[in-house]
Design a protein around this motif. Sequence first.
Motif, PDB file in Angstrom:
ATOM      1  N   GLY A 272      32.628 -16.615 -33.137  1.00 41.96           N
ATOM      2  CA  GLY A 272      31.729 -16.051 -33.863  1.00 41.96           C
ATOM      3  C   GLY A 272      32.176 -14.663 -34.648  1.00 41.96           C
ATOM      4  O   GLY A 272      33.387 -14.515 -34.742  1.00 41.96           O
ATOM      5  N   PRO A 273      31.105 -14.105 -35.518  1.00 41.72           N
ATOM      6  CA  PRO A 273      31.507 -12.556 -35.918  1.00 41.72           C
ATOM      7  C   PRO A 273      32.566 -11.665 -35.097  1.00 41.72           C
ATOM      8  O   PRO A 273      32.093 -11.650 -33.895  1.00 41.72           O
ATOM      9  CB  PRO A 273      30.306 -12.006 -36.332  1.00 41.72           C
ATOM     10  N   TYR A 274      33.684 -11.417 -35.750  1.00 38.55           N
ATOM     11  CA  TYR A 274      34.415 -10.197 -34.769  1.00 38.55           C
ATOM     12  C   TYR A 274      33.812  -8.722 -34.801  1.00 38.55           C
ATOM     13  O   TYR A 274      34.085  -7.979 -35.939  1.00 38.55           O
ATOM     14  CB  TYR A 274      35.815 -10.577 -35.505  1.00 38.55           C
ATOM     15  N   SER A 275      32.911  -8.265 -33.900  1.00 40.40           N
ATOM     16  CA  SER A 275      32.153  -7.077 -33.895  1.00 40.40           C
ATOM     17  C   SER A 275      33.068  -5.933 -33.517  1.00 40.40           C
ATOM     18  O   SER A 275      32.345  -5.003 -33.591  1.00 40.40           O
ATOM     19  CB  SER A 275      31.073  -7.222 -33.270  1.00 40.40           C
ATOM     20  N   ASP A 276      34.261  -6.030 -32.816  1.00 39.64           N
ATOM     21  CA  ASP A 276      34.932  -4.950 -32.524  1.00 39.64           C
ATOM     22  C   ASP A 276      35.100  -3.804 -33.376  1.00 39.64           C
ATOM     23  O   ASP A 276      34.852  -2.629 -32.836  1.00 39.64           O
ATOM     24  CB  ASP A 276      36.434  -5.280 -31.939  1.00 39.64           C
ATOM     25  N   GLY A 277      35.376  -4.272 -34.519  1.00 38.96           N
ATOM     26  CA  GLY A 277      35.750  -3.047 -35.447  1.00 38.96           C
ATOM     27  C   GLY A 277      34.542  -2.111 -35.859  1.00 38.96           C
ATOM     28  O   GLY A 277      34.846  -0.789 -35.862  1.00 38.96           O
ATOM     29  N   ILE A 278      33.239  -2.433 -35.603  1.00 36.64           N
ATOM     30  CA  ILE A 278      32.163  -1.603 -35.900  1.00 36.64           C
ATOM     31  C   ILE A 278      32.041  -0.486 -34.651  1.00 36.64           C
ATOM     32  O   ILE A 278      31.264   0.622 -34.923  1.00 36.64           O
ATOM     33  CB  ILE A 278      30.935  -2.334 -35.868  1.00 36.64           C
ATOM     34  N   PHE A 279      32.746  -0.627 -33.644  1.00 36.64           N
ATOM     35  CA  PHE A 279      32.715   0.530 -32.481  1.00 36.64           C
ATOM     36  C   PHE A 279      34.112   1.232 -32.465  1.00 36.64           C
ATOM     37  O   PHE A 279      34.184   2.183 -31.749  1.00 36.64           O
ATOM     38  CB  PHE A 279      32.814  -0.400 -31.207  1.00 36.64           C
ATOM     39  N   SER A 280      34.748   1.094 -33.926  1.00 32.88           N
ATOM     40  CA  SER A 280      36.177   2.281 -33.689  1.00 32.88           C
ATOM     41  C   SER A 280      35.749   3.071 -34.975  1.00 32.88           C
ATOM     42  O   SER A 280      35.095   2.766 -35.789  1.00 32.88           O
ATOM     43  CB  SER A 280      37.230   1.214 -34.335  1.00 32.88           C
ATOM     44  N   GLN A 281      35.864   4.496 -34.521  1.00 34.03           N
ATOM     45  CA  GLN A 281      35.616   5.517 -35.460  1.00 34.03           C
ATOM     46  C   GLN A 281      34.222   5.553 -35.842  1.00 34.03           C
ATOM     47  O   GLN A 281      33.904   5.507 -37.310  1.00 34.03           O
ATOM     48  CB  GLN A 281      36.492   5.411 -36.834  1.00 34.03           C
ATOM     49  N   SER A 282      33.508   5.169 -34.889  1.00 36.14           N
ATOM     50  CA  SER A 282      31.843   5.144 -35.184  1.00 36.14           C
ATOM     51  C   SER A 282      30.837   5.829 -34.341  1.00 36.14           C
ATOM     52  O   SER A 282      31.435   6.433 -33.256  1.00 36.14           O
ATOM     53  CB  SER A 282      31.403   3.677 -35.422  1.00 36.14           C
ATOM     54  N   ASN A 283      29.666   5.581 -34.372  1.00 38.29           N
ATOM     55  CA  ASN A 283      28.703   6.131 -33.495  1.00 38.29           C
ATOM     56  C   ASN A 283      27.616   4.922 -33.111  1.00 38.29           C
ATOM     57  O   ASN A 283      26.393   5.362 -32.926  1.00 38.29           O
ATOM     58  CB  ASN A 283      27.884   7.426 -33.806  1.00 38.29           C
ATOM     59  N   TYR A 284      28.240   4.084 -32.936  1.00 36.34           N
ATOM     60  CA  TYR A 284      27.171   2.634 -32.824  1.00 36.34           C
ATOM     61  C   TYR A 284      27.259   2.212 -31.476  1.00 36.34           C
ATOM     62  O   TYR A 284      26.437   1.309 -30.960  1.00 36.34           O
ATOM     63  CB  TYR A 284      28.046   1.286 -33.638  1.00 36.34           C
ATOM     64  N   GLY A 285      28.217   2.577 -30.482  1.00 33.60           N
ATOM     65  CA  GLY A 285      27.978   2.218 -29.087  1.00 33.60           C
ATOM     66  C   GLY A 285      28.954   3.038 -28.242  1.00 33.60           C
ATOM     67  O   GLY A 285      29.684   3.964 -28.679  1.00 33.60           O
ATOM     68  N   VAL A 286      28.711   2.924 -26.863  1.00 35.51           N
ATOM     69  CA  VAL A 286      29.425   3.981 -26.023  1.00 35.51           C
ATOM     70  C   VAL A 286      30.484   2.603 -25.236  1.00 35.51           C
ATOM     71  O   VAL A 286      29.766   1.773 -24.538  1.00 35.51           O
ATOM     72  CB  VAL A 286      28.673   4.632 -24.762  1.00 35.51           C
ATOM     73  N   VAL A 287      31.776   2.663 -25.501  1.00 30.96           N
ATOM     74  CA  VAL A 287      32.737   1.973 -25.108  1.00 30.96           C
ATOM     75  C   VAL A 287      33.096   2.153 -23.663  1.00 30.96           C
ATOM     76  O   VAL A 287      33.567   3.443 -23.229  1.00 30.96           O
ATOM     77  CB  VAL A 287      33.932   1.755 -25.842  1.00 30.96           C
ATOM     78  N   THR A 288      32.768   1.312 -22.871  1.00 34.67           N
ATOM     79  CA  THR A 288      32.920   1.675 -21.186  1.00 34.67           C
ATOM     80  C   THR A 288      34.263   0.838 -20.551  1.00 34.67           C
ATOM     81  O   THR A 288      34.760   1.444 -19.655  1.00 34.67           O
ATOM     82  CB  THR A 288      31.819   1.349 -20.415  1.00 34.67           C
ATOM     83  N   LYS A 289      34.898   0.019 -21.242  1.00 38.59           N
ATOM     84  CA  LYS A 289      35.875  -0.697 -20.890  1.00 38.59           C
ATOM     85  C   LYS A 289      36.792  -1.114 -22.107  1.00 38.59           C
ATOM     86  O   LYS A 289      35.955  -1.728 -23.135  1.00 38.59           O
ATOM     87  CB  LYS A 289      35.655  -2.109 -19.792  1.00 38.59           C
ATOM     88  N   MET A 290      38.121  -1.193 -21.941  1.00 36.21           N
ATOM     89  CA  MET A 290      38.864  -1.744 -23.107  1.00 36.21           C
ATOM     90  C   MET A 290      40.101  -2.565 -22.428  1.00 36.21           C
ATOM     91  O   MET A 290      40.598  -1.894 -21.739  1.00 36.21           O
ATOM     92  CB  MET A 290      39.174  -0.573 -24.101  1.00 36.21           C
ATOM     93  N   GLY A 291      40.315  -3.791 -23.164  1.00 39.50           N
ATOM     94  CA  GLY A 291      41.606  -4.337 -22.826  1.00 39.50           C
ATOM     95  C   GLY A 291      42.724  -3.928 -23.722  1.00 39.50           C
ATOM     96  O   GLY A 291      42.534  -3.515 -24.967  1.00 39.50           O
TER      97      GLY A 291
END
Length: 609
Positions: A272-291
């Motif tokens: 499906g849609p690749y949504s990761d990009g909207i959380f880069s340089q944004s204020n759309y979410g709090v990232v708590t884990k990253m691979g």
Amino acid sequence: MSRDSLPQTPTLSDAHSGIPDRLLPKATHAKSLIYNGKTTPDSHKLERGLPIPQGISRPKFLAAIDELKAALGPEHVVLNEKEITNGWYMEHPNTHDMMPLLDSEEFIASAITYPGSVTDVQTTIRWANHHLIPLHPISLGRNLGYGGSAPRVRGAVTLDLGKRMNRILAINPDDYTCLVEPGVTYYALYEEIQRRGLGDKLCIDVPDLGGGSVLGNALDRGVGYTPYGDHWAAHSGLEVVLPSPSALVVRTGMGALPGAENTWQAFPYGFGPYSDGIFSQSNYGVVTKMGMTLMPNPGGCEGFMYTFQREGDLAVLMEIIRPLRIANVLENVAQLRHCLQTLAVRGRPRSAYFTGEGAMPEGVVHEELKKTPVGDFTWVYYGMAYGPPQIRKYKLDIVDAEFRKIEGYRKIDPATLPKEEYFWSRDKIAAGIPDLEELAWVNWMPNGAHIAFSPIAPIRGVDAERLWDLAKRRHAENGLDLMPAFCVGLREMHLIVEIVFDAKDGGMRKRAEKCLRDMIDDAAKLGYGEYRTHLALMDQVAGTYNWNDGALMEMNNKLKDALDPNGILAPGRCGIWPARYRNRGWELKGGETSSEGDGVAPNAAVSKI
């Protein structure tokens, strides 16, 4: 100030944000240089008192803070009501911008909360939605030249993820990946790989300084200096808490498939849609884990260094570098630096070389360089070849043949350089070994602070010259020293111009801001845009990306209002303002003395996304 009079810098055994033991002597030296250049006290009382965010009264705010303390534990929520301390890189503040363009109490938090789990993050987000209090999430807040840990909205509550969420959750030597929480630094990841005996197999990519968050740097699209230098491109898989009232937790890519932890870091896209990009340089979410993907040990590496005498060599150098970089003969981020920054990184103040007004004369710079082990030059190239000796030789011979075409070139033999020469720091970094040396050029000015002009351009001689010319002109107008470095990726180059200024000199701060704002507009007219910027410049930079009457920002705003209907998460980050703040005078375009607008809309959305 002597080394003995300063408290010892914390090590990794003391704190998640500490320095490795191997770098403690270097950290102690760097810290003493920083404090030798301070002319004012490091701490001062808050003259304006507790910075409460607009839209809530003091009694209601304090009652809300008590509620959050009850939920997270009183020791994990701290009011910022007494004094602020600047510290330095390894002991930086998490409350404000320690290198301010405006007053130091302008971009400042009202409180700091320390979540220890994803559940704590959810609790805090639900609390913020209920009370309509802005949150400002940070991983470590060490991106000091871009605003550090300071919130864009005065009085926001800092969500410091790094202090208690700092676990390395997985290191997989079979598929060369890792999974980390926000508080994991490059220092910590590197040392853990060595501790596990995996250094002969795995390498990490590191930026100029190793104390930053692996997760945070990737989210801000930072870069490093091995073939894995594009950190956002090297990520695979996010866990994100959305800022809506429900504080929904999502995993992206393969992580959305229950039980797929074994493939989460192996394939970033999922279905499906690749949504990761909207959380880069944004204020759309709090990232708590990253691979993150890790680089296989290449079987050896060899740093090299060339200098070039003439300023006019810049264009032909870019024409030589471009095909070699695209073909991966030049394998890592190619760094071409100007001589003044190379002089400044030796750590001595400008006053040791020149005490006059205005920009330091070129003649003085060149005379001082003649006294150094490298000698005189205008441009210096730092590179690294990877692989077994015969592979390295093949590539290095090609590079040498090309650079020989430039009259007056010099190939520097590393064996002739003393161990403290800056080349050896670049050598470590390009080999994936975190270091601390880069900090030294901030000592150029007393109370050293810096901001960066960071445009993206094609790798062409004409583009390099255009950017060089506009930077020279604007620096000359403002009497500032010019310190550019061209960092060349595969098909683009980042020009990083560091403006070093005295944070306590109001006039110099204004000149630095004017110089930077003018360069941003100049570059935009030529088709070059910033890839990231200081929080005071975000509105201006976002405004340059205005094709089709600002269609991109219109889309960004719709995403913001859908994911964060109450506008509680990092309002104003990257120029994205939620509906409650929008069109109320919060944008900064230059010349303002206050970062605040005319209040916030009183009515909140009721979405339960």
